[in-house]
Every structure is written in C-alpha cells, then in structure tokens.
Design an enzyme around this catalytic site. Structure first.
Site, PDB file in Angstrom:
ATOM      1  CB  ALA A   1      96.452 -67.099  -6.950  1.00  0.00           C
ATOM      2  CG  HIS A   2      90.556 -64.245  -4.418  1.00  0.00           C
ATOM      3  ND1 HIS A   2      89.467 -64.354  -5.253  1.00  0.00           N
ATOM      4  CD2 HIS A   2      90.066 -64.163  -3.161  1.00  0.00           C
ATOM      5  CE1 HIS A   2      88.365 -64.331  -4.531  1.00  0.00           C
ATOM      6  NE2 HIS A   2      88.699 -64.221  -3.250  1.00  0.00           N
ATOM      7  CB  SER A   3      89.291 -68.862  -6.987  1.00  0.00           C
ATOM      8  OG  SER A   3      88.286 -68.369  -6.107  1.00  0.00           O
TER       9      SER A   3
ATOM     10  CD  GLU B   1      82.678 -57.436   6.046  1.00  0.00           C
ATOM     11  OE1 GLU B   1      82.901 -56.220   5.953  1.00  0.00           O
ATOM     12  OE2 GLU B   1      83.532 -58.305   5.775  1.00  0.00           O
TER      13      GLU B   1
ATOM     14  CB  CYS C   1      87.993 -53.826   4.653  1.00  0.00           C
ATOM     15  SG  CYS C   1      88.928 -54.813   3.484  1.00  0.00           S
TER      16      CYS C   1
ATOM     17  CD  GLU D   1      90.793 -55.975   6.434  1.00  0.00           C
ATOM     18  OE1 GLU D   1      89.708 -55.829   5.838  1.00  0.00           O
ATOM     19  OE2 GLU D   1      91.870 -55.516   6.035  1.00  0.00           O
TER      20      GLU D   1
END
Length: 528
Positions: free
Chosen positions: A186-188, A391, A301, A264
């Site tokens: 899970a993304h924090s 980027e 992205c 990615e």
C-alpha cells in the site's frame, strides 16, 4: 462503510503484529486523520507472500469465466463505496471529489475490461500444431501451446492515481486476470484509501468464493525490498520514481531466482511544435499546452515536461503566450508533502543550472506548487544533461529552441526512452516532417498527433509503456488489455491425451476460444 482497521490483509484475514503505527494525514493541511496503520513485520510479509503462493494453484486453475466473475464483483464493490469513501480519498490526496469519482469509474472499468478479455479467451494465445505422422524425412508430433500465470505478483501502489494505479489498479487487475494472486504494498500517501479498497476486494473474493490469499496487502516503510526478495513472488508491478524502480529491479535481478520487474519510472513526454501549426494557431496551442502542463497539478506520468520548437517569429510569439498562461495559474496542492519537497528540489535545480533560464511562474513558497516555465539551451540536451532527461513531477515544463531541422533531429536522438511523444502540426507539417516518425518510434510507446499526452484511454489498443527509463521493459504496458501479457508465460503440451488437455487446447473447443491451428485461426473443432 466499515471502519478502517489499519492492519495487513493476509489470506482473507487481518493481522496487526507490528507495534509501530503510521498516521494517515490530510494532504492539504497536514492534519493527522483518525486512521493509524500497523507497520508490517517481516513475519507478516512472509505470511502474505506464502498466502499468495498457496492460492496460486487453485486460483489459476479456475476457469476464465470464474475469474471474470471475481473481477466484475470487485468493480461492483468499488462502485458501491459511498460518499464518505470519496471524502476520505479526497482528504488523503487533495484531489477533488469529481476527479475521485471519475477515477473510480476508470478503475471499475479496468476490472470489467479484463473480465471481457477472460471471456473472449485470446489472452491464452492457444496454438496447435497437429501431428504429421507421414511427414518426411521425420514425422511431427502433436504440439499444443497456451499461456498460464507466472505466479504471485507484488504490486506497488502509485501516489498519483490512488485508485486506478493503486490497490485495485491496472497491475492488480491484470495480474488477477492472468490467474496470479497479488500482494500489494500500500502507498503510504493514501493508506486509508488502500484499506477501504482492500476491504472491497475481499468482499468480492468472498462473494465469488475465491481461494483465501488471492489478495493480500501490507502497510509500512521498508517492506517492499523484503517482498520483492521473497522466493514466492514471481513478478513485480511498480509505478513510481526512477530511483525506486531501479532499486526494485536490482533486488529482483540479484535473487537466487531472478524475476521480471515491470516498472514505470520516468518520462518527460516531449511535445514537438511544427512551424505551420505555430503560425496558424500558436495562441490556441499555448493555451492548450498550458492546460495540459497544470492538469492535476502536473502529477501525471504523461505530463509534457519538454517542448521543442524551431527558431522563428512564430515560436517566439508562442513562448510569450505560454509564459502568460503559466504565470496566471493559481498554486495547487500536491498529493503529499514528500511530493512538494521533490517538486521544490526539481525546480530549484533547473533554476540554478547554467544554460537554463526561468521564464515564468511565481516564486515557490508555502504548501502549494506554483506552475513554472523554463527555457534550456539545446546543447544541454545534446550533451545528455540529466536535468533534461528526468521528469520534475509537478506543474512545470521546459522549452527548447532548435535552429533548424538538423538540430531538431539531433535533439530528439539525444532523448532517452519516453512514454509518449506528441507532434503538433498542420497537414503540411505532418507530411514535411514525416521523417520524424521512425525516429520517435524508437524512443516512445505512444505517438500523438494534435493532442496532449495527459489522459490515457483504457482499452485494447492503448500502450502505456516505452523504452528505458520510461519503463524497465519496453515490451509491456501498464494500461490496456495487453497488460495481462506481463504476468503470463507459455506452456507446451506434446502428444498429450486430448481429454486431459486444458479446455482451450482440446480438439473440440468447449470454451469457443480462437486458436492458431496449423497456421490458421480457428475456434472450430480440429478433429481430422
């Protein structure tokens, strides 16, 4: 809506062994939200990976139709989440409710797209070469091939799409479609969102009687490396920074059994402005391009991070118009404090670099991101300066002015791999500069004409990938139905009894799957 437990998802149950807690926060204010999450222990990482391994056999042997039912049930559960859920996502990410609603629809539609892929069966890649016993000088045996899932997949949730590229995002959808159980990290930045989406997936698994362990999820810091290194994991899906993707690739390559990482990572998505278009509609292009640069605070992205044009009055006028648009943009809240710090560092590096000039944008201060415009000397790109190759994740872009067609060609050749490249041109431009297309085909995964790269349709034809460092493997895509290919491998059966073959390879095809039979496509019986 069920409460947010803040525990790991393991084999259909919840686990909270770790004493350390991580707090969910409001992205706009930094205020702590009433959701705390247990740090996953190494024991829990092990349990999650082994749960996925145990589920792999039963899950991959389910019929495609049964797996399709599971994906459709996930879509229904996601759509049933109420306005309280939308409000939580919005607070964790600073994304407006309308964006969350739209992204949720995209996420459920991804699930339904892969359900369609499963039902039509072409993902199996069935190929049949019938025996040729009388062939001279040697007979040919009966050979039949199709594709099966590679095994448990580790999925890393992305920050910028908390639904469509996260817990139930494209990597999870395509892995489950391929018959591969998942362990999501899970993304924090949106842990409560992940928890609630995980509960929706578990409800769908229960409704459709999926094996325990088909979906697992862990929370916390520093557990991704252990997950990728675990021998039960057979592939990785990742969307994030170049540094993070490279680190996972290294871990995966150094395992006793190396595994593929489909990451990615970094793309500046060049936009090439052709002379006829600037002369005919430069003011319109400036407004449209500015809108693409700042869309979603530049946190896509495919954000256009590099704009290239040929020196002349039209390009000069366009530059002034673009400066005006970006100077007028209101500041925007980014997804999290870490993203804002990264953005501040990125634009500071551009501003301090010799050969790069700041053209527009208010000074960066406070807790919101200001849109910025820079202009770089083309020689920096030709020399491979890293600031023009990676980027800056946020609402900024860099202009490059080339002297002529020859310098334009060299500038594009100097670029590293990208997700997209865009050509803005009139019909005459596109004919005159058609020589650019073969060059761009070697650099990108998607070429656009007279559009802007922010916005990715989820469908069969879409490619959201590209040569390194846009992705770690240019042969795949993380969006579109072809994403399933990443998590499949071919398997061949030789002289196998027909009744024991997988249904898609039997002489009488009970699945109606289109097959390549002796070089011709057929879904009919192949009994001689």
């Amino acid at each position: 809506m069920l409460p947010v437990l803040g525990q790991q998802f393991i084999a259909g149950a919840r686990s909270g062994l770790g004493e350390t807690r991580h707090q969910s926060v409001d992205a706009a204010s930094g205020e702590a939200l009433p959701y705390a999450f247990h740090q996953a222990t190494l024991e829990e990482v092990e349990q999650a990976a082994l749960a996925a391994k145990s589920a792999f056999g039963p899950f991959r042997q389910l019929s495609p139709a049964r797996r399709a039912e599971f994906l459709e049930a996930i879509a229904e559960e996601l759509e049933a989440l109420d306005q309280e859920f939308v409000a939580i996502v919005s607070r964790e990410t600073a994304l407006p409710p309308a964006r969350i609603q739209g992204e949720r629809l995209r996420t459920s539609n991804q699930m339904r797209l892969f359900a369609q892929v499963l039902r039509r069966g072409d993902f199996l890649g069935a190929r049949i070469d019938l025996a040729l016993p009388d062939r001279q000088p040697l007979p040919r045996v009966d050979l039949r091939q199709y594709r099966i899932g590679v095994g448990p997949v580790a999925v890393f949730g992305a920050s910028n799409f908390p639904l469509a590229f996260s817990t139930a995002g494209g990597d999870t959808a395509s892995a489950l479609a391929a018959g591969c159980p998942v362990v999501v990290k899970a993304h924090s930045g949106h842990m409560a969102t992940a928890d609630l989406v995980g509960c929706a997936i578990e409800r769908a698994a229960t409704r459709t009687s999926m094996p325990a362990g088909v979906f697992n999820m862990i929370f916390g810091q520093g557990v991704g490396a252990a997950l990728v290194a675990h021998p039960a994991i057979q592939a990785v899906g990742f969307t994030g920074s170049l540094h993070g993707g490279q680190a996972l690739c290294k871990i995966a390559a150094e395992r006793e059994q190396p595994i593929p990482v489909f990451a990615e990572m970094s793309s500046i998505n060049p936009v090439i402005l052709l002379p006829g278009a600037l002369a005919a509609r430069g003011a319109t292009i400036a407004g449209e391009l500015a809108g693409s640069v700042v869309l979603g605070a530049g946190q896509f992205c495919t954000n256009p991070g590099l704009v290239i044009g040929i020196r002349g009055a039209a390009f000069t006028a366009f530059t002034e118009q673009l400066k005006g648009h970006l100077s007028a943009q209101a500041p925007q809240t980014l997804l999290n404090a870490g993203g804002l710090l990264s953005y501040q560092n990125g634009i500071s590096a551009l501003a301090e670099c010799a050969g790069i000039t700041h053209l527009a944008g208010q000074p960066q201060q406070g807790t919101k991101a200001q849109a910025q415009l820079f202009k770089a000397d083309v020689n920096l790109l030709l020399e491979g300066h890293p600031l023009l190759q990676e980027e800056v994740f946020g609402p900024t872009t860099v202009l490059i002015e080339v002297a002529d067609d020859a310098e334009l060609k060299r500038a594009l050749q100097a670029l590293r791999g990208q997700l997209t490249a865009t050509l803005i041109g009139e019909p005459g431009d596109l004919r005159q500069y058609h020589w650019l297309v073969p060059l761009l085909e070697e650099k990108v995964g998607r070429i656009l004409v007279n559009g802007y790269p922010t916005g990715v349709e989820v469908c069969d034809a879409m490619i959201h990938g590209g040569p390194y460092p846009a992705t770690s493997d240019a042969r795949g895509t993380s969006v579109g139905s072809m994403a399933i290919d990443r998590f499949l491998r071919p398997l061949c059966y030789q002289n196998y009894p027909d009744s024991l073959l997988p249904a898609a390879l039997q002489n009488v095809n009970p699945l109606g799957v289109t097959r390549l039979v002796n070089g011709a496509w057929s879904s009919e019986s192949i009994v001689p």
